[in-house]
Scaffold this motif. Structure first.
Motif, PDB file in Angstrom:
ATOM      1  N   ASP A 112     -11.449   1.274   0.184  1.00  0.00           N
ATOM      2  CA  ASP A 112     -11.041   2.169   1.264  1.00  0.00           C
ATOM      3  C   ASP A 112     -11.319   1.497   2.607  1.00  0.00           C
ATOM      4  O   ASP A 112     -11.884   0.409   2.672  1.00  0.00           O
ATOM      5  CB  ASP A 112     -11.737   3.526   1.163  1.00  0.00           C
ATOM      6  N   GLU A 113     -10.915   2.152   3.666  1.00  0.00           N
ATOM      7  CA  GLU A 113     -10.995   1.534   4.994  1.00  0.00           C
ATOM      8  C   GLU A 113     -12.415   1.158   5.381  1.00  0.00           C
ATOM      9  O   GLU A 113     -12.640   0.217   6.145  1.00  0.00           O
ATOM     10  CB  GLU A 113     -10.390   2.485   6.035  1.00  0.00           C
ATOM     11  N   GLU A 114     -13.395   1.864   4.868  1.00  0.00           N
ATOM     12  CA  GLU A 114     -14.794   1.585   5.188  1.00  0.00           C
ATOM     13  C   GLU A 114     -15.395   0.523   4.267  1.00  0.00           C
ATOM     14  O   GLU A 114     -16.509   0.050   4.507  1.00  0.00           O
ATOM     15  CB  GLU A 114     -15.622   2.877   5.097  1.00  0.00           C
ATOM     16  N   GLY A 115     -14.679   0.177   3.212  1.00  0.00           N
ATOM     17  CA  GLY A 115     -15.206  -0.817   2.280  1.00  0.00           C
ATOM     18  C   GLY A 115     -16.381  -0.327   1.469  1.00  0.00           C
ATOM     19  O   GLY A 115     -17.232  -1.100   1.039  1.00  0.00           O
TER      20      GLY A 115
ATOM     21  N   ASN B 197       0.857  -1.180   0.000  1.00  0.00           N
ATOM     22  CA  ASN B 197       0.000   0.000   0.000  1.00  0.00           C
ATOM     23  C   ASN B 197       0.895   1.233   0.000  1.00  0.00           C
ATOM     24  O   ASN B 197       1.498   1.581   1.015  1.00  0.00           O
ATOM     25  CB  ASN B 197      -0.908  -0.004   1.230  1.00  0.00           C
TER      26      ASN B 197
ATOM     27  N   PRO C  58      -5.363   4.054   4.905  1.00  0.00           N
ATOM     28  CA  PRO C  58      -5.469   2.605   5.057  1.00  0.00           C
ATOM     29  C   PRO C  58      -6.368   2.023   3.959  1.00  0.00           C
ATOM     30  O   PRO C  58      -7.322   2.664   3.507  1.00  0.00           O
ATOM     31  CB  PRO C  58      -6.108   2.435   6.439  1.00  0.00           C
TER      32      PRO C  58
ATOM     33  N   GLU D 119      -7.772 -12.026   3.231  1.00  0.00           N
ATOM     34  CA  GLU D 119      -8.195 -10.635   3.330  1.00  0.00           C
ATOM     35  C   GLU D 119      -7.401  -9.948   4.423  1.00  0.00           C
ATOM     36  O   GLU D 119      -6.762 -10.614   5.251  1.00  0.00           O
ATOM     37  CB  GLU D 119      -9.693 -10.535   3.630  1.00  0.00           C
TER      38      GLU D 119
ATOM     39  N   MET E  54      -2.101  -0.871   6.292  1.00  0.00           N
ATOM     40  CA  MET E  54      -1.936   0.516   6.709  1.00  0.00           C
ATOM     41  C   MET E  54      -1.123   1.292   5.675  1.00  0.00           C
ATOM     42  O   MET E  54      -0.462   0.705   4.809  1.00  0.00           O
ATOM     43  CB  MET E  54      -1.258   0.571   8.074  1.00  0.00           C
TER      44      MET E  54
ATOM     45  N   LEU F  70      -6.319  -5.698   6.342  1.00  0.00           N
ATOM     46  CA  LEU F  70      -6.228  -4.237   6.361  1.00  0.00           C
ATOM     47  C   LEU F  70      -4.758  -3.871   6.248  1.00  0.00           C
ATOM     48  O   LEU F  70      -3.944  -4.303   7.058  1.00  0.00           O
ATOM     49  CB  LEU F  70      -6.826  -3.674   7.651  1.00  0.00           C
TER      50      LEU F  70
ATOM     51  N   ILE G  92      -8.311  -1.790   2.622  1.00  0.00           N
ATOM     52  CA  ILE G  92      -8.622  -3.188   2.884  1.00  0.00           C
ATOM     53  C   ILE G  92      -8.596  -3.947   1.563  1.00  0.00           C
ATOM     54  O   ILE G  92      -8.877  -3.397   0.501  1.00  0.00           O
ATOM     55  CB  ILE G  92      -9.985  -3.369   3.588  1.00  0.00           C
ATOM     56  N   TRP G  93      -8.223  -5.217   1.624  1.00  0.00           N
ATOM     57  CA  TRP G  93      -8.111  -6.039   0.423  1.00  0.00           C
ATOM     58  C   TRP G  93      -8.704  -7.417   0.698  1.00  0.00           C
ATOM     59  O   TRP G  93      -8.770  -7.871   1.854  1.00  0.00           O
ATOM     60  CB  TRP G  93      -6.645  -6.180   0.001  1.00  0.00           C
ATOM     61  N   HIS G  94      -9.114  -8.082  -0.355  1.00  0.00           N
ATOM     62  CA  HIS G  94      -9.548  -9.475  -0.231  1.00  0.00           C
ATOM     63  C   HIS G  94      -9.449 -10.167  -1.585  1.00  0.00           C
ATOM     64  O   HIS G  94      -9.441  -9.526  -2.633  1.00  0.00           O
ATOM     65  CB  HIS G  94     -10.966  -9.581   0.343  1.00  0.00           C
TER      66      HIS G  94
END
Length: 250
Positions: A117-120, A57, A62, A83, A87, A85, A64-66
């Motif tokens: 994004d961090e909130e998905g 990243n 931050p 999956e 940073m 998070l 998130i990935w999956h």
């Protein structure tokens, strides 16, 4: 600022002015995957190997990935993480393992990586297709002696001090070339001292190409005993082939 004036016959009127600070920071999403193609090449039967996928990243927020499609590769590969998070300005390693439990021809599988994004929220900010490939192979080597149906080399009667040779062949029935090393192992119960020094293989290493053409080798002996002796099945040959697979050859 607030100004209030009282006018005759009119209700009070408030004239209000407000101000506020609004700021916005724009961030460019940068996400890297290395490598995009994970190749296990060919793995010997009953062996295991692993590869590392690195996620980076390079953004200031931050993420998130999956993985999508993990269920389609579970029969062939295991994945350490599916999956997570990540940073800002950080990296994460994902391990893929492959076990050659049975012979399998060359095959490919694919995973889709999605980043949010961090909130998905909303659509994915980054996507990448990861390709995994592997092949599970077996080593198939035939040892051919001088006489059909015989699984040993017989020098017969030999004269002390003279050198004698007997040919044998290695035939590679597998799909790929192999590198072999043949060594002579003498049982501890033999009555002839230094028998391992009297027996040699020529050449003791070589590349056995796949196909019908066998690899020619010679087993040579030169006895130095000072008395007549008889030995039956006195030595064993071991053929060590690529990736530490061993098999007895005589």
């Amino acid at each position: 600022m607030c100004n209030i004036e009282k006018c005759q016959g009119l209700p009070l009127v408030a004239d209000m002015e407000t101000s506020s600070m609004i700021s916005c920071l724009g961030v460019k999403i940068e996400f890297e995957v290395e490598p995009k193609n994970i190749s296990f090449e060919h793995i010997l039967l009953y062996r295991k190997d692993f590869r590392i996928l690195t996620l980076a990243n390079k953004s200031l927020v931050p993420l998130i990935w999956h993985f999508l499609g993990v269920e389609t590769i579970q029969d062939d590969f295991t994945v350490s993480d599916t999956e997570g998070l990540l940073m800002p300005l950080n990296k994460q390693e994902v391990r893929f393992d492959f076990s050659a439990d049975e012979v399998k021809p060359y095959f490919k599988r694919q995973l889709k990586l999605e980043v949010f994004d961090e909130e998905g929220r909303g659509e994915s900010l980054f996507t990448e297709t990861i390709t995994l490939s592997a092949e599970a192979i077996d080593v198939m080597v035939d040892v051919l002696f001088g006489n059909e149906g015989v699984d040993y080399i017989d020098f017969g009667k030999v004269k002390v001090g003279n050198e004698y040779q007997q040919p044998f062949q290695l035939r590679n029935k597998g799909k790929y070339d192999i590198v072999c090393k043949v060594e002579v192992e003498v049982p501890t119960e033999t009555s002839v001292p230094r028998l391992d020094e009297m027996i040699s293989v020529l050449p003791h290493t070589g590349t056995v190409v796949h196909g019908e053409k066998p690899f020619q080798m010679l087993l040579a002996t030169s006895l130095t005993s000072d008395r007549p002796t008889e030995q039956r099945r006195c030595g064993y040959g071991w053929c060590v082939v690529r990736q530490l697979c061993t098999l007895q050859v005589s």
